[in-house]
Design a protein around this motif. Structure first.
Motif, PDB file in Angstrom:
ATOM      1  N   GLN A  87       0.879  -1.163   0.000  1.00 58.86           N
ATOM      2  CA  GLN A  87       0.000   0.000   0.000  1.00 58.86           C
ATOM      3  C   GLN A  87       0.919   1.217   0.000  1.00 58.86           C
ATOM      4  O   GLN A  87       1.750   1.380   0.901  1.00 58.86           O
ATOM      5  CB  GLN A  87      -0.896  -0.032   1.232  1.00 58.86           C
ATOM      6  CG  GLN A  87      -2.044   0.906   1.199  1.00 58.86           C
ATOM      7  CD  GLN A  87      -2.966   0.698   2.405  1.00 58.86           C
ATOM      8  OE1 GLN A  87      -2.553   0.202   3.452  1.00 58.86           O
ATOM      9  NE2 GLN A  87      -4.216   1.083   2.239  1.00 58.86           N
ATOM     10  N   GLU A  89       0.289   4.754  -0.134  1.00 62.07           N
ATOM     11  CA  GLU A  89      -0.052   5.931   0.682  1.00 62.07           C
ATOM     12  C   GLU A  89      -1.226   5.571   1.588  1.00 62.07           C
ATOM     13  O   GLU A  89      -2.356   5.987   1.337  1.00 62.07           O
ATOM     14  CB  GLU A  89      -0.429   7.119  -0.212  1.00 62.07           C
ATOM     15  CG  GLU A  89       0.705   7.651  -1.044  1.00 62.07           C
ATOM     16  CD  GLU A  89       1.728   8.409  -0.236  1.00 62.07           C
ATOM     17  OE1 GLU A  89       1.397   8.883   0.871  1.00 62.07           O
ATOM     18  OE2 GLU A  89       2.869   8.514  -0.705  1.00 62.07           O
ATOM     19  N   ASP A  93      -4.080   8.047   0.355  1.00 60.42           N
ATOM     20  CA  ASP A  93      -4.664   7.380  -0.816  1.00 60.42           C
ATOM     21  C   ASP A  93      -4.648   5.880  -0.549  1.00 60.42           C
ATOM     22  O   ASP A  93      -3.867   5.132  -1.139  1.00 60.42           O
ATOM     23  CB  ASP A  93      -3.851   7.731  -2.070  1.00 60.42           C
ATOM     24  CG  ASP A  93      -4.544   7.333  -3.358  1.00 60.42           C
ATOM     25  OD1 ASP A  93      -5.637   6.734  -3.303  1.00 60.42           O
ATOM     26  OD2 ASP A  93      -3.974   7.619  -4.430  1.00 60.42           O
ATOM     27  N   ARG A  96      -4.370   3.086  -3.336  1.00 65.40           N
ATOM     28  CA  ARG A  96      -3.253   3.011  -4.285  1.00 65.40           C
ATOM     29  C   ARG A  96      -2.274   1.956  -3.796  1.00 65.40           C
ATOM     30  O   ARG A  96      -1.798   1.999  -2.664  1.00 65.40           O
ATOM     31  CB  ARG A  96      -2.552   4.368  -4.407  1.00 65.40           C
ATOM     32  CG  ARG A  96      -1.571   4.416  -5.569  1.00 65.40           C
ATOM     33  CD  ARG A  96      -1.241   5.841  -5.967  1.00 65.40           C
ATOM     34  NE  ARG A  96      -0.611   6.579  -4.901  1.00 65.40           N
ATOM     35  CZ  ARG A  96       0.686   6.826  -4.827  1.00 65.40           C
ATOM     36  NH1 ARG A  96       1.498   6.398  -5.766  1.00 65.40           N
ATOM     37  NH2 ARG A  96       1.176   7.521  -3.823  1.00 65.40           N
ATOM     38  N   LYS A  98       0.838  -1.250  -5.020  1.00 68.11           N
ATOM     39  CA  LYS A  98       1.843  -1.773  -5.951  1.00 68.11           C
ATOM     40  C   LYS A  98       1.973  -3.258  -5.721  1.00 68.11           C
ATOM     41  O   LYS A  98       1.966  -3.726  -4.593  1.00 68.11           O
ATOM     42  CB  LYS A  98       3.189  -1.099  -5.687  1.00 68.11           C
ATOM     43  CG  LYS A  98       4.357  -1.764  -6.385  1.00 68.11           C
ATOM     44  CD  LYS A  98       5.046  -0.827  -7.309  1.00 68.11           C
ATOM     45  CE  LYS A  98       6.286  -1.368  -7.976  1.00 68.11           C
ATOM     46  NZ  LYS A  98       6.244  -2.661  -8.543  1.00 68.11           N
ATOM     47  N   THR A 140      -5.778  -7.738 -10.387  1.00 65.02           N
ATOM     48  CA  THR A 140      -6.089  -6.320 -10.601  1.00 65.02           C
ATOM     49  C   THR A 140      -7.276  -6.081 -11.533  1.00 65.02           C
ATOM     50  O   THR A 140      -7.552  -4.927 -11.869  1.00 65.02           O
ATOM     51  CB  THR A 140      -4.868  -5.563 -11.162  1.00 65.02           C
ATOM     52  OG1 THR A 140      -4.487  -6.147 -12.411  1.00 65.02           O
ATOM     53  CG2 THR A 140      -3.722  -5.573 -10.172  1.00 65.02           C
ATOM     54  N   CYS A 143      -9.491  -2.853 -11.492  1.00 66.42           N
ATOM     55  CA  CYS A 143      -8.765  -1.772 -10.813  1.00 66.42           C
ATOM     56  C   CYS A 143      -8.327  -0.725 -11.836  1.00 66.42           C
ATOM     57  O   CYS A 143      -8.151  -1.018 -13.014  1.00 66.42           O
ATOM     58  CB  CYS A 143      -7.518  -2.314 -10.104  1.00 66.42           C
ATOM     59  SG  CYS A 143      -7.882  -3.450  -8.764  1.00 66.42           S
ATOM     60  N   GLU A 144      -8.099   0.477 -11.361  1.00 65.55           N
ATOM     61  CA  GLU A 144      -7.582   1.534 -12.207  1.00 65.55           C
ATOM     62  C   GLU A 144      -6.060   1.393 -12.274  1.00 65.55           C
ATOM     63  O   GLU A 144      -5.388   1.380 -11.245  1.00 65.55           O
ATOM     64  CB  GLU A 144      -7.944   2.897 -11.617  1.00 65.55           C
ATOM     65  CG  GLU A 144      -7.400   4.066 -12.381  1.00 65.55           C
ATOM     66  CD  GLU A 144      -7.651   5.396 -11.693  1.00 65.55           C
ATOM     67  OE1 GLU A 144      -7.267   6.422 -12.280  1.00 65.55           O
ATOM     68  OE2 GLU A 144      -8.201   5.432 -10.570  1.00 65.55           O
ATOM     69  N   LEU A 146      -2.569   2.850 -12.780  1.00 69.68           N
ATOM     70  CA  LEU A 146      -1.948   4.165 -12.705  1.00 69.68           C
ATOM     71  C   LEU A 146      -0.569   4.181 -13.354  1.00 69.68           C
ATOM     72  O   LEU A 146      -0.129   5.199 -13.879  1.00 69.68           O
ATOM     73  CB  LEU A 146      -1.821   4.605 -11.240  1.00 69.68           C
ATOM     74  CG  LEU A 146      -3.138   4.659 -10.455  1.00 69.68           C
ATOM     75  CD1 LEU A 146      -2.866   4.985  -9.001  1.00 69.68           C
ATOM     76  CD2 LEU A 146      -4.086   5.663 -11.083  1.00 69.68           C
ATOM     77  N   VAL A 150       1.347  -0.247 -10.627  1.00 63.88           N
ATOM     78  CA  VAL A 150       0.668   0.559  -9.610  1.00 63.88           C
ATOM     79  C   VAL A 150      -0.785   0.725 -10.020  1.00 63.88           C
ATOM     80  O   VAL A 150      -1.090   1.079 -11.160  1.00 63.88           O
ATOM     81  CB  VAL A 150       1.340   1.948  -9.440  1.00 63.88           C
ATOM     82  CG1 VAL A 150       0.593   2.785  -8.420  1.00 63.88           C
ATOM     83  CG2 VAL A 150       2.797   1.783  -9.041  1.00 63.88           C
ATOM     84  N   ARG A 152      -5.128   1.437  -8.464  1.00 69.13           N
ATOM     85  CA  ARG A 152      -5.995   1.989  -7.430  1.00 69.13           C
ATOM     86  C   ARG A 152      -7.256   1.122  -7.377  1.00 69.13           C
ATOM     87  O   ARG A 152      -7.783   0.711  -8.392  1.00 69.13           O
ATOM     88  CB  ARG A 152      -6.376   3.438  -7.731  1.00 69.13           C
ATOM     89  CG  ARG A 152      -7.251   4.044  -6.625  1.00 69.13           C
ATOM     90  CD  ARG A 152      -7.491   5.535  -6.784  1.00 69.13           C
ATOM     91  NE  ARG A 152      -6.279   6.278  -6.444  1.00 69.13           N
ATOM     92  CZ  ARG A 152      -5.648   7.098  -7.279  1.00 69.13           C
ATOM     93  NH1 ARG A 152      -6.094   7.297  -8.486  1.00 69.13           N
ATOM     94  NH2 ARG A 152      -4.556   7.737  -6.888  1.00 69.13           N
TER      95      ARG A 152
END
Length: 178
Positions: A87, A89, A93, A96, A98, A140, A143-144, A146, A150, A152
């Motif tokens: 995680q 942040e 966030d 968000r 990885k 994923t 998921c968005e 990024l 990575v 979100r």
């Protein structure tokens, strides 16, 4: 063409077998210089050229990278490690995250903290290096994206559950002969 001692970056990239962007990165990394000249073949656009000697350095650089990649892929030392969910942040966030593979998770987290100082490991799973791409694609979905690895999500716990489910289906690495 500037002269017979130069080759366009376009032609160099085709001959070496990499895209122009990669070649420009290598030029910068190796500290080489380009020369720009307008070219009638390209509707008067300014085209970048490198010296023939520098072209040879770029070609050698590609060969060295291919050798290093092959040695890395053939090295049994990196076959096994962990797949991680970090995680990036947690406070600002929390969605968000990885994903990736590491042979040394402490060192990997330390490198992530350069750009994400509050990053924390959510979970790791024993993994084979070849599983990384499939695991990322599997967990994923929806998921968005990024950046390369990575993403979100609206629920980080859901990603952890998907990882648990994915790795429950994979062979137990302790039983695989190394």
């Amino acid at each position: 063409m500037v002269d017979e001692n130069h080759i366009s970056v376009i032609d160099a990239s085709e001959r070496i077998g990499v895209n122009k962007q990669t070649l420009f990165k290598w030029i910068k990394k190796l500290g080489l210089e380009t020369t720009k000249s307008k070219n009638s073949s390209y509707k008067g656009q300014a085209i970048s050229y490198v010296e023939i000697g520098d072209f040879e350095k770029l070609f050698e650089y590609k060969q060295q990278n291919e050798q290093n990649y092959t040695q890395t892929q053939n090295s049994s030392k990196i076959d096994h490690g962990v797949f991680y969910l970090v995680q990036l942040e947690p406070e600002f966030d929390p969605g968000r995250f990885k994903l990736g593979f590491a042979t040394n998770i402490a060192e990997r987290l330390r490198s992530h903290k350069c750009s994400a100082p509050f990053a924390k490991i959510i979970e790791t799973w024993p993994a084979h290096t070849l599983w990384e791409r499939t695991a990322i694609d599997s967990v994923t979905r929806g998921c968005e994206k990024l950046y390369t690895e990575v993403f979100r999500t609206d629920n980080i716990e859901k990603i952890k559950i998907r990882c648990n489910e994915f790795f429950a289906l994979m062979p137990n690495l302790d039983k695989i002969k190394r």
